[in-house]
Design an enzyme around this catalytic site. Structure first.
Site: not given
Ligand SMILES: [Zn+2]
Length: 428
Positions: A276, A303
């Site tokens: 995501n 991330d």
């Protein structure tokens, strides 16, 4: 005070030079430096970069130590060439008070592998309703400057405006996970041709782009700094380019996986590709690479999102979103940006060290490789070719999308304030 002489390294990819480290500091950079009593590291053919800085790492401690801890995450960071990482706030408890951010900061200092700069939550409990104690976190020993509800979008425009206004008092920045929640309810992958064929609920580009458009306007309206996390679409690039052309205080990051992988991989139904924002299309990947090359996107952020195997080794719909990334980031950037001719090594140093350090207001990192600067350094072998084997990761988690892939480049050594945290590609 220990001394190290790095002999014949291509500093930022330039001509070979010697770099003498004395204690915590770079003492000299030049040709033919005398080793004296220094430990010599032969660096023929190797690239020397400033230690990498990550703006977006999930270290999972406190609360999810089954997927990562500050210690294992900072070990993974050192292996990947990082000397500083920003630890995201979506822990258990959430890092929304001075107490929690100080705890994470202290655990980082104790690890010794990599500096950990905590990110503070924007809202209490990431609930999106009430501003967290931003000032108390900024004034704490952790000195928080980056605030984010990452994992969730600050979707209330009034809360976002207030946060942007509040962080100006201490030169902070709000880092937004841009995801319009209603447009992405139940979303499983990028909305497009592949999601249509697979019959999976799509996460449309407009859900990211509409929030970015709103937030750059809000940042301009209150003259504050906004940072856009993990840009993933060509449209997002256009909005950031426009905002920057206005002179607004807007910065943006892209992940290594969004520079390389596309939603075609979802056809395998292998949840390792579930992330995501989702993997997008080839056209998006190309736009992101160009934007990173021309500076529209300021930096690469991993991330890094570790998950235990029971949360990933299951059917697609049930699997957690996210990928580990610290130990492969530089290799993916080499493959997608350097080996393609889009960025030279000086550009890599800028996008993976200097700019993220400036955005995070992180002193002592992202500095030039020059005498008098802190000896935070990464030595890279760009000629190395190897296959990614997650069994050998320093991270506690194994959810890499690159298992079995050949990627170029390898971090040979990492120095944190003059002390080697990685030697010969292994933890020191
Ligand atoms: Zn996010």
């Amino acid at each position: 005070m220990s001394k190290t002489l790095i002999r014949g390294a291509k500093v930022l990819g330039g001509d070979p030079q010697d770099v003498l480290i004395d204690g915590e500091t770079i003492a000299a950079v030049g040709a033919g430096l005398q080793a004296g009593d220094a430990t010599v590291v032969e660096a023929d053919g190797l690239i020397l970069l400033p230690g990498l800085v990550d703006l977006h790492t999930h270290l999972r401690e406190p609360g999810r130590e089954d997927s990562e801890t500050v210690l294992t995450g900072t070990r993974a960071a050192a292996i990947g060439g990082y000397t500083a990482v920003h630890a995201m706030a979506n822990t258990f408890p959430v890092a929304d008070t001075a107490g929690v951010v100080e705890q994470v900061w202290r655990l980082g200092r104790e690890s010794g592998y990599c500096d950990v700069q905590p990110v503070g939550a924007v809202t209490v409990g990431l609930g999106g309703k009430q501003l967290a104690e931003l000032g108390a976190m900024a004034d704490s020993a952790a000195g928080v400057r980056v605030f984010s509800d990452d994992g969730k979008c600050v979707d209330d425009a009034v809360i976002m405006r207030r946060a942007l206004e509040y962080v100006k008092a201490f030169d902070g920045v709000v880092a937004q996970h841009a995801q319009e929640p209603r447009l992405t309810e139940g979303a499983q992958m990028n909305e497009g041709i592949v999601s249509g064929e697979l019959g999976l609920i799509g996460w449309p580009a407009v859900a990211e782009e509409s929030i970015i458009a709103r937030d750059v306007l809000l940042a301009a309206h209150v003259d504050s700094r906004v940072h856009i996390c993990h840009l993933s679409t060509a449209g997002s690039v256009e909005i950031v380019r426009w905002a920057k052309s206005k002179g607004w205080k807007v910065t943006a990051e892209v992940t290594p996986h969004h520079l390389l992988l596309t939603d075609e991989l979802v056809r395998s139904y292998n949840p390792v590709y579930k992330v995501n924002p989702p993997l997008r299309t080839e056209a998006d990947v190309m736009a992101l690479r160009e934007a990173l090359a021309d500076g529209t996107i300021d930096c690469v952020a991993t991330d890094h999102a570790p998950h235990p195997h029971e949360d990933k080794d299951c059917e697609w719909a049930a699997a957690a979103m996210g990928m580990v990334g610290l130990e492969t980031a530089l290799s993916v950037v080499q493959q997608t940006m350097v080996d393609t001719g889009l960025l030279d090594w000086a550009g890599v140093a800028d996008r993976m060290s200097a700019r993220p350090a400036v955005i995070g207001r992180l002193a002592g990192h992202g500095r030039p490789v020059a005498a008098g600067e802190p000896a935070n350094l990464t030595l890279v072998d760009p000629a190395y070719r190897g296959t990614v084997n997650p069994a050998g990761f320093a991270s506690r988690s194994r959810n890499t999308p690159y298992e079995g892939r050949e990627l170029p480049g390898r971090v040979i050594a990492t120095f944190l304030r003059g002390r080697a945290t990685v030697v010969d590609g292994k933890l020191a």
